[in-house]
Design a protein around this motif. Structure first.
Motif: not given
Ligand SMILES: [Zn+2]
Length: 206
Positions: A122-144
């Motif tokens: 789950h943690d890796k999911y957010y890290r990879v998502w945030q590193a994508l060029p078009d990361a949306p705001d939800e990618a930073y809502a990483d309390s999951g």
């Protein structure tokens, strides 16, 4: 042949009660005694639990550090997959083990491995998502990942027990089948040879 309760050696004794603890046994019924001592079973369980723990630790470390992943979903499943694979291996070995002293360490290691795989995945999911060029705001809502870290033992436990119980049924069914195929007691009388059917003499007039 060993007593199920106290592991006293029963080989060579007639059916009856264990001289050590009094538990009934019958050499003709293999469900009333242990064929092997349970010591090795417990050691085997603890040893394989340590091995699976070590392998999944190494596997999680390698997949968590993996670089260049293009999708957050792939990232999650690669990390969680290590934990799920370790959970399946631990649950099947636990079902195969004949002692709860060997089963419990395997089940615990399996649950922790699935739990760790889910949380780190789950943690890796957010890290990879945030590193994508078009990361949306939800990618930073990483309390999951924190929630997964706290509650991950619940799906981990359900998954491992869900593999363990069917495997246990299959193994005990197979053992029962092998038992029923065991050769009969030597004291049993041999079956009477069937009488040959009366044969018509070849030269009988028809
Ligand atoms: Zn005994």
């Amino acid at each position: 042949m060993y007593c199920i309760s106290c592991e006293y050696r029963l080989s060579g004794l007639e059916a009856g009660r264990c001289p050590e603890c009094g538990r009934a046994f019958d050499p003709a019924d293999s469900s009333t005694f242990d064929r092997r001592r349970r010591g090795p079973q417990a050691l085997l369980g603890i040893g394989s639990a340590l091995l699976i723990g070590g392998l999944s630790f190494f596997g999680l470390q390698q997949t968590i550090l993996m670089k260049g992943l293009q999708s957050q979903f792939t990232a999650f499943w690669i990390v969680a997959g290590v934990g799920l694979a370790a959970g399946v291996a631990a649950a099947v070995l636990a079902a195969w083990n004949r002692s709860w002293l060997g089963r419990i360490p395997l089940l615990l290691v399996g649950i922790v491995a699935v739990w760790a795989g889910l949380a780190f995945g789950h943690d890796k999911y957010y890290r990879v998502w945030q590193a994508l060029p078009d990361a949306p705001d939800e990618a930073y809502a990483d309390s999951g990942p924190v929630a997964t870290l706290l509650a991950g033992w619940i799906p981990g436990g359900i998954f491992v027990v869900g593999v363990f119980l069917p495997a246990l049924l299959v193994f005990s069914w197979k053992r029962k089948q092998r038992r029923s195929l065991a050769p009969p007691l030597p004291t049993a009388p041999p079956p009477p040879t069937p009488l040959a059917p009366p044969t018509v003499p070849p030269d009988a007039p028809s």
